[in-house]
Design an enzyme around this catalytic site. Structure first.
Site, PDB file in Angstrom:
ATOM      1  N   ASP A  34      50.862  43.957  10.540  1.00 23.65           N
ATOM      2  CA  ASP A  34      51.626  44.495  11.681  1.00 23.65           C
ATOM      3  C   ASP A  34      50.831  44.469  12.985  1.00 23.65           C
ATOM      4  O   ASP A  34      51.290  44.959  14.016  1.00 23.65           O
ATOM      5  CB  ASP A  34      52.094  45.934  11.377  1.00 23.65           C
ATOM      6  CG  ASP A  34      50.932  46.878  11.116  1.00 23.65           C
ATOM      7  OD1 ASP A  34      49.767  46.461  11.303  1.00 23.65           O
ATOM      8  OD2 ASP A  34      51.186  48.033  10.722  1.00 23.65           O
ATOM      9  N   GLN A  93      38.183  43.337  39.080  1.00 23.19           N
ATOM     10  CA  GLN A  93      39.303  44.084  39.670  1.00 23.19           C
ATOM     11  C   GLN A  93      38.729  45.415  40.153  1.00 23.19           C
ATOM     12  O   GLN A  93      38.880  46.452  39.497  1.00 23.19           O
ATOM     13  CB  GLN A  93      40.425  44.275  38.627  1.00 23.19           C
ATOM     14  CG  GLN A  93      41.691  44.921  39.186  1.00 23.19           C
ATOM     15  CD  GLN A  93      42.458  44.030  40.177  1.00 23.19           C
ATOM     16  OE1 GLN A  93      42.368  42.818  40.123  1.00 23.19           O
ATOM     17  NE2 GLN A  93      43.209  44.639  41.079  1.00 23.19           N
ATOM     18  N   LYS A 189      33.413  31.394  50.509  1.00 23.50           N
ATOM     19  CA  LYS A 189      34.514  31.097  49.573  1.00 23.50           C
ATOM     20  C   LYS A 189      35.776  31.847  49.977  1.00 23.50           C
ATOM     21  O   LYS A 189      35.720  33.010  50.377  1.00 23.50           O
ATOM     22  CB  LYS A 189      34.112  31.508  48.153  1.00 23.50           C
ATOM     23  CG  LYS A 189      35.207  31.304  47.114  1.00 23.50           C
ATOM     24  CD  LYS A 189      34.675  31.444  45.693  1.00 23.50           C
ATOM     25  CE  LYS A 189      34.840  32.835  45.166  1.00 23.50           C
ATOM     26  NZ  LYS A 189      34.408  32.953  43.772  1.00 23.50           N
TER      27      LYS A 189
END
Ligand code: R5P
Length: 291
Positions: A34, A93, A189
């Site tokens: 499962d 992040q 960049k």
């Protein structure tokens, strides 16, 4: 006494155990049909500190088994549980770049701090966060790859020019250049998307005949390395060597970098990968001993 518990498929764990002079046992992980996971610690950890070495690249689905393992170790009588995550995920992040986004680095840090007693990692992506202690509430030790990278460069690249592909890479590029006694420069960049990166040479390049060595903490899609290599070639420099600490590259990304005019792609062994050529084991062992 200390015991090393190895996340499955983490060869660095056995090497670390040898370096620390202690036993290593692999964590048994069973996936039920499962999709749920059961972990089992087969070693006797009673009265011992546990060093859990976990491979946390491609991290989705790894936190719960990690928490199960930390709790199981303590329930089996272990003292402190030290998480060694040579690559620390979610650090990029580090802000809400667009309205409504999660700041994943903060949430992941809270979860890890609630399950491990200490954390050891290698060169986390510190950009908007200045230190892991801003995020992690448990003791943290950071091992640095710069000395090993500088040694590799000194031994393998004649007349190197260390090149950081973006502003945040200045920290690694400057240190590697200092240790390798080489000049360095940092490019500019702009990232427009996951696979859409532009790199330009902002200032003057040092005069002379150099082999550029692009150094970055992470190579993922490889677009940063490809764009940096293209900018250097356009400026008349020879084909660069590319060095990254953490190899998050899949086969297609590695092929793209190689096709992008890069002489060689070399990475540290924080994430097992075909490009691994630089060992961070001594620095990692030192950080584990310190914690
Ligand atoms: C980002 O700021 C990092 O330092 C790396 O430059 C970046 O993660 C590399 O990603 P990619 O290989 O996908 O360009």
């Amino acid at each position: 006494m200390t015991k090393v518990i190895a996340w499955p498929g983490t060869p660095l764990a056995a090497a670390l155990a040898r370096e620390l002079g202690c036993e290593c046992s692999e964590l048994a992980v069973h996936r039920f049909p499962d999709g749920e996971t059961l972990v089992r610690i087969d070693a006797d950890v009673g009265g011992q500190d546990v060093v859990l070495v976990a491979r946390l690249d491609r991290p989705e689905g790894k936190f719960l088994p990690l928490a199960f393992a930390c709790d199981a170790a303590r329930e089996l009588g272990a003292g402190r549980v030290v998480l060694v995550a040579p690559y620390l995920p979610y650090m990029r992040q580090d802000t809400r770049f667009h309205p409504g986004e999660a700041v994943s680095s903060r949430t992941f840090a809270r979860l890890v701090s609630s399950t491990a007693d200490a954390l050891v990692t290698v060169d986390p992506h510190l950009h908007r966060w200045q230190a892991l202690s801003q995020l992690y509430s448990v003791p943290v030790r950071v091992a640095h790859a710069a000395p090993a990278i500088a040694q590799w460069v000194s031994r393998n690249v004649p007349s190197p020019l260390i090149v950081g592909p973006d502003a945040e890479s200045e920290q690694w590029a400057a240190e590697i250049a200092r240790l390798a006694d080489a000049p360095h420069t940092v490019l500019e960049k702009t990232r427009r998307g996951d696979r859409d990166v532009a790199v330009r040479i902002g200032g003057d390049l040092p005069a002379g005949r150099f082999t550029p060595v692009i150094v970055d903490d992470i190579a993922s899609t490889g677009r940063t390395l490809v764009a940096a290599a293209a900018a250097l070639r356009a400026a008349g420099l020879p084909a660069p060597v590319a060095v990254a600490v953490h190899a998050l590259l899949d086969d297609a990304s590695l092929a793209a970098i190689r096709a992008g005019g890069v002489l060689a792609v070399v990475t540290c062994d924080t994430v097992e990968h075909a490009t691994n050529a630089i060992s961070i084991l001594p620095a990692l062992a030192q950080a584990v001993r310190a914690v």
